[in-house]
Structures are given as C-alpha cells and as structure tokens.
Design an enzyme around this catalytic site. Structure first.
Site, short mmCIF file in Angstrom:
data_model
loop_
_atom_site.label_atom_id
_atom_site.label_comp_id
_atom_site.label_asym_id
_atom_site.label_seq_id
_atom_site.Cartn_x
_atom_site.Cartn_y
_atom_site.Cartn_z
N GLU A 115 17.67 59.13 49.82
CA GLU A 115 16.71 60.18 49.50
C GLU A 115 15.44 59.51 48.99
OE1 GLU A 115 16.36 64.22 46.73
OE2 GLU A 115 18.19 63.01 46.70
N ARG A 162 31.75 51.55 45.24
CA ARG A 162 30.36 51.22 44.94
C ARG A 162 30.28 49.93 44.13
NH1 ARG A 162 28.11 55.64 40.74
NH2 ARG A 162 26.30 54.30 40.92
N LYS A 197 17.33 56.60 37.83
CA LYS A 197 15.90 56.78 38.06
C LYS A 197 15.20 57.32 36.81
CE LYS A 197 16.36 57.77 43.02
NZ LYS A 197 17.65 58.39 43.31
#
Length: 706
Positions: free
Chosen positions: A79, A338, A348
């Site tokens: 994204e 992950r 973020k």
C-alpha cells in the site's frame, strides 16, 4: 668365500623374516602410491557443485508442489502510504525470488485504494527499493486501474444476493459482531433487504447520496450463520458432520463476519482517477480480485493473513473465479512467517513521530468516518508485513500542523525517514547496507511458516561477513592527532604500494605517501605509560601498518584549557625498538591529495532499551528513552588518498541493483573497510569536496583489545 650362514645358495644375502615383511610392505605402499597418481592423472577434474536454490527447498518447494504450474506468476502488493521497512525485504525477496527460480514473473502492484493516505514519494520509493534489491517487476500495476472492473463485480456480487448495503454506525456494527469479546452476534435490519434495494442503494453510494460513514457495501458471509446451523446431531452421517465442522470453522472466523467491500470517502480525490469515484473498495474486496485479474498463481503473504485466507477464497468462489475447496483454478494463497528484528521500530505512525515530532495529551482531529465504519466491520487490521499502527505521517502530526494542539510537544528525534538509525529500507540503504547482504540475511534465516524473530547483532554479523571480502580496505583516522617526525627532513617522502585487499589481488593496489607529518587516532595514544596498553605512549614504541619502521614518542603537547593532547613529536627509523602492535595512520601530502578530510557518523541503537515497542508511545515516554549516543559525529576524520579510487570505481560490491550501466549510483554504494575501525559508506549529505561517511557496521573484533 661367502659365509653360507649369511648368504643364500645363489649368493644373495640372507634377510630375516621380519625384515622381509617390512620390505614387502614398503613395496606395496609404493605401488599403491604410483597407482593413485596414475589414476588421478587420468581421472576428469571434479565438477564444482552449484549452490542449492533456496527457493526450491523446504517450505517454498512444498508451495510450488501444491500448484506446479508451468506459468508461475507472483506479485508484491504494498500500500503506497509509507516507506518500506526491513520486513518488506523478506516479502520482496520471497515473491520475486520464488517467481525467478521457477521461471516465472512477479508484478509490483500498488494497492492504491485509499486516496487520502497515498503520496507520490511513497510510490517512487517503493519502486526504487524493489530495484535496489536487484529485482525487476514484470509489470507495474495499480489496483486503481481496475476500479471499473471491481465496481462491476461488486454489483454482480449484490445481484447474486451475496452483498448488501448496511447503514449502521461503526458502534452498531461492532456491537452486532459481538463487541471486543466476540460475544453473541446478530445481523442488522439491512441484512435481509432485496437485491433490487441493495443495488439501488449501492448506486446511490456511488452517485453521492451518502456521506462518509453513512453507508457501506458489506459481503454477506457468515455473520448470519446461527449455531444450530452447524450443531452436530447423533443421526448425522459422516459427510454431514464433516460439512457442519467446515461451516462452524468459517462461522467462527471474524474475517468472515460480513466485512466491508466498499465505503464512501469524503476526501475522495485520487491521484490516478481524479474525482471520478466517491466510493472506494476495501483491501478485503480488492486484493484477491486483482490477484485473479493478473493471473497470479501463487499469492504469497505473511502468516497473519492465514486467518484471512477463507475470506480470500470466499469472494473468489462467490464470483466463480475459484472452484470450492480447490486451488486448481484461480490464485492460491499461502503464508510464510514474517521477519521481526528486535529493537526496531517499524510502525509508520511511530516513525512519523520520530521524524516530525509530535504532541501528546491533546485532542486530535477525528478519523475519517468511512474508515472508522469500515474498521468496525473489519476488526482484523493487517497490512503487508503488518504494521500495528496504520495512521499515515500526515495524520500522526496533524494536531501540530494545524496549531490546535495544546499538549506536550516532543521534538523530532531523527532527520528523516532515511535516517541511518531507522530500519526503513531507505535508511538501511543510506547507512550503506548492501542489498545483497539483506537478501542473504533473509534466506539464511529461511522461509517457513514460523515467524523469524532475530536479534540486531545477527543482522550485523551477516552484513559484516558480506562486506569482509567484497569491499576494499583503507586507512581511516576518526579522531586525529598530528605526529611530526623530528628526525626526518621537511621534504621526506616514501611512497608505499598497498593492496586494497591483501587476500584478493584482483582489487588491485594503490600508492600512499609516508611523510614527515602523519596523523594517528587519539585512541592509539596515551600520555602516560601503561603496561596493559600496547600502542603509542611516551615509554613505548609502536609499528605502523604499511610502513617499514616503527615510531617512538619523544614528547607531546596539550591544550591548556581542555587538557587534550594536540600534537606529538616522534622519531621514525630502524633505530626505534619494535612495538608490540601496529596502528593505522594517514600522511600529510598535498601532492597526493592526502588526507581526504571527512565527517564520520557512528550510529548506535536509537533507544537505550532493546524493546522500544514496549515504551510509552501514547504519552511520549519513548522520548525519555532515546539514546543520547545514538549518533556520534567525528567532524575532523581523515581518509587515506586511496579513497578517490574507491569512490570513482563504485559500486562495491558490483551487484545487481547497484551496478548501474552509466556508472551513476547512490552515494552509499561507495563502501570500504576502515582498517581497525569499521565498515563505512558515503552519505547522501556529501557534495563536491564535502565528504560525509556513515558507519555501516563495526568490525568483528574485541572492543577491549589493547
């Protein structure tokens, strides 16, 4: 006449049985040796084994075997609302590497379905990072390019009775989904509306009748499934019991509790489609359909998406893109663990606080009601490589920017998103980490279902090993002290030929000067003799790397105000006793453009704690834990003149992603090992004669070495 007791009848000397056995063994050994030589000479040279392809081993091999198609097609779908981080290095490597190993292709797809959070800088940076890691997308695609097609499929889903327009508030949605505890669930009054009414309302959403948060298109999945629908009865046949167990599993998965497909956006301007759309599809609706549009064969994502796989398949099956309970047709989703590196901040929102500062204890602007409502429908907040906080940098500091904040103001901690103390990919590149080292780090940890939790020192060790044989070596003095040799004439000059790497002749050699004046590092001198100190001091001589003779200190000078040593007088020559160590140095020689003056930045952990994500970020407590020595600057560092050759002949190493045909690359690809110091790279702040270098990683040596 020979003695008959010591000779044989034929006149040869007699030998004992034991001696005869020894002679026989020697003869046999000699014959075996000769035979071995002959065999070796005639045998073909052994072939060097190719290294095993990591994508054709273990878990990844199993994924391919589940769907062994001739045309492998994968995708990396970030994204574009922020910068990629170290976890994405694994996602990029897995998706592109898997496709490459099986002769397939991988697309870079921008999941640009939320216009308020997307900026051009993120699109550009994402593409740069993919290419920096050495991968070339087969296509660059955008989810927004398929908005028309996605809308038509949303209408088709509604016509099939598998979607409905809900006008509940976010609070009502959460309550009917069982609240935070996932208690009893129920459908709302809109759930059973007719197809015609739902189509009319969905088109009204499209045409601007509803504001953000007032209406959303929801997929009719399993929220309306009741426990009695899957309760097993004694008389049930085995197949019936199996089917009820399947329904129970789906009905108890929150990812299938009628999640949102479309929502109305107030800030609806899109960078590619302009003002055309007032409604935008959600990730849950868009992702699997775009996979099918691009004919993705293997949709590889991180393991937390495993709970979303049933929803992924549900939508594709509902539109006849996949066959029920089969991966033969349409894309197949599989999940790998992950990558988590301890001590790193990847959120973020939190990085935005570090970059731009923030204000805590104040009211901030409310979130977009469309997103709030959609979040109410989809409580499972997941992104590719999973950030736990999804606010954008703009949202994180909105209260500061508009001047309405009245809370505690906390200043920025780092320069920007590419500050080398961060673990965004742009920051790792700026620090000088080679892309090949990151890929090796990912593959060394392995790709399995298990989450890869690892320590920063493991990453550092991988980078260090990668650099050891791939970059040249130079002498670098971080904190210089001038040394003048009083027994040498003013014009004294020795030119020394020095290899860039003594273990790799192919890197070549260069010439460095040795003159009356040199500079050594302050850490290599003590103004008083110490039996445990092996370098230069008034009572002890020391050797110099690449110089013929050792040196001895005759006197030194101090600054009266600071007490720091400012210069040393010394002698050089064969008469000086050999020292117990050898130190590095840089000579003063304008004719050789030596030294190269530089600013050297040494980076340490940004926080005192090794678990910064456990700090108090909500109330600003993180700021009190910032490490004051996270960046140490040596403004008067000196590099030997071989640096100019290293700079002109970058990248080091010459690997895919950095080996530009035109020779123009990112400054950080100018890398070298500072002997006895650390590995360094050129920083982006360098310009013209101004040289700024960053420490990539320390050397593998005992920091307590004398």
């Amino acid at each position: 006449m020979a003695d008959s007791e010591t000779t044989n009848p034929d006149g040869t000397p007699k030998i004992s049985k034991r001696a005869a056995e020894k002679e026989a063994k020697k003869a046999a050994a000699k014959a075996k040796k000769e035979a071995s030589k002959s065999s070796a000479a005639s045998a073909p040279a052994p072939t060097q084994r190719e290294p095993a392809d990591p994508f054709k081993q273990g878990w990844l091999k199993g994924v391919y075997n589940e769907k062994p198609v001739q045309k492998v097609q994968t995708r990396f779908p970030p994204e574009p609302n922020g910068y990629l981080h170290i976890g994405h290095a694994k996602a990029i490597t897995v998706n592109f590497g898997f496709a490459r190993s099986y002769g397939g292709l991988c697309n870079l797809r921008y999941d640009d379905t939320n216009p308020a959070k997307e900026e051009e800088q993120f699109f550009t940076s994402i593409r740069d990072m993919v290419e920096w890691l050495g991968f070339g997308p087969a296509k660059i695609t955008y989810s927004s390019d398929d908005f028309d097609r996605l809308y038509e499929l949303a209408e088709e889903l509604t016509r099939r009775g598998k979607a409905y327009v809900c006008r509940c508030s976010a609070a009502e949605v959460k309550s009917r989904r069982g609240g935070a505890e996932h208690g009893p669930r129920s459908v709302c009054e809109h759930w059973s509306r007719s197809v015609e009414d739902n189509l009319e309302d969905f088109r009204a959403m499209r045409d601007g009748k509803y504001k953000a948060g007032e209406a959303h298109l929801r997929m009719k999945q399993y929220l309306g499934t009741k426990p009695e629908d899957y309760e097993v009865q004694e008389e049930d046949a085995a197949e019936v019991k199996k089917e009820k167990a399947r329904i129970k599993s789906l009905a108890e998965n929150p990812a299938l509790w009628d999640v949102a497909a479309y929502r109305v956006k107030n800030e609806n301007y899109h960078h590619r489609t302009g003002d055309k759309w007032r409604i935008y599809p959600t990730y849950e609706f868009t992702h699997c359909l775009c996979d099918s549009f691009e004919e993705i064969s293997h949709s590889l994502c991180t393991v937390e998406f495993e709970t979303l796989r049933p929803a992924y398949n549900w939508l594709l099956e509902a539109l006849d893109i996949k066959l029920p309970a089969s991966d033969e047709k349409g894309p197949m989703q599989r999940e790998y663990g992950r990558l988590n590196v301890e001590g790193t901040i990847l959120s973020k929102r939190r990085i935005a606080m570090l970059v731009g500062g923030t204000t805590v204890g104040a009211e901030t602007a409310p979130s977009d009601p469309a997103d709030e409502a959609a979040d109410g429908i989809d409580e499972i907040k997941l992104e590719e490589e999973g950030d736990e906080d999804t606010e954008t940098p703009a949202e994180a500091t909105k209260a500061v920017a508009n001047g309405t904040s009245t809370g505690r103001k906390i200043p920025p901690v780092v320069r920007a998103w590419d500050d080398p103390r961060l673990f965004t990919l742009v920051a790792l590149r700026r620090r000088g980490v080679p892309p090949g080292a990151l890929k090796k780090f990912v593959l060394d940890l392995g790709v399995t279902k298990a989450i890869s939790n690892t320590a920063i020192h493991t990453l550092d060790a991988c980078i260090r090993t990668y650099l050891e044989r791939t970059v040249p070596r130079l002498m670098l003095v971080l904190d210089p002290i001038q040394v003048t040799f009083t027994n040498l004439p003013d014009d004294y000059l020795e030119e020394r030929s020095v290899p860039f790497d003594p273990k790799d002749p192919e890197k070549g050699t260069h010439t460095i000067p040795f003159t009356k004046t040199i500079y050594i590092d302050r850490s290599d001198f003590r103004d008083s003799d110490d039996p445990d100190f092996f370098r230069l001091s008034p009572g002890q001589s020391v050797g110099l790397l690449h110089a013929e003779h050792p040196i001895s200190c005759t006197t030194f000078h101090k600054d009266s105000s600071t007490g720091k040593v400012t210069s040393i007088d010394a002698e050089y020559g064969s008469h000086v006793p050999a020292g117990r160590a050898r130190i590095h140095w840089v000579a003063e020689s304008p004719a050789h453009h030596s030294p190269v003056r530089a600013e050297a930045r040494i980076f340490n952990p940004l926080f005192k704690t090794s678990k910064p994500n456990e700090l108090d970020w909500k109330n600003g407590g993180y700021y009190d834990n910032v490490n004051p020595e996270s960046e140490i600057i040596y403004s008067d560092a000196m590099i030997e003149c071989g640096f100019e050759y290293v700079r002109k002949n970058a990248p080091w190493p010459k690997e895919e992603g950095e080996a530009k045909k035109d020779g123009a690359g990112h400054p950080s690809c100018v890398r070298f090992q500072g002997l006895r110091t650390a590995f360094f790279a050129l920083d982006t702040d360098s310009e013209g004669e101004k040289v700024v270098i960053n420490r990539i990683v320390s050397l593998k040596e005992d920091t307590g070495k004398k």
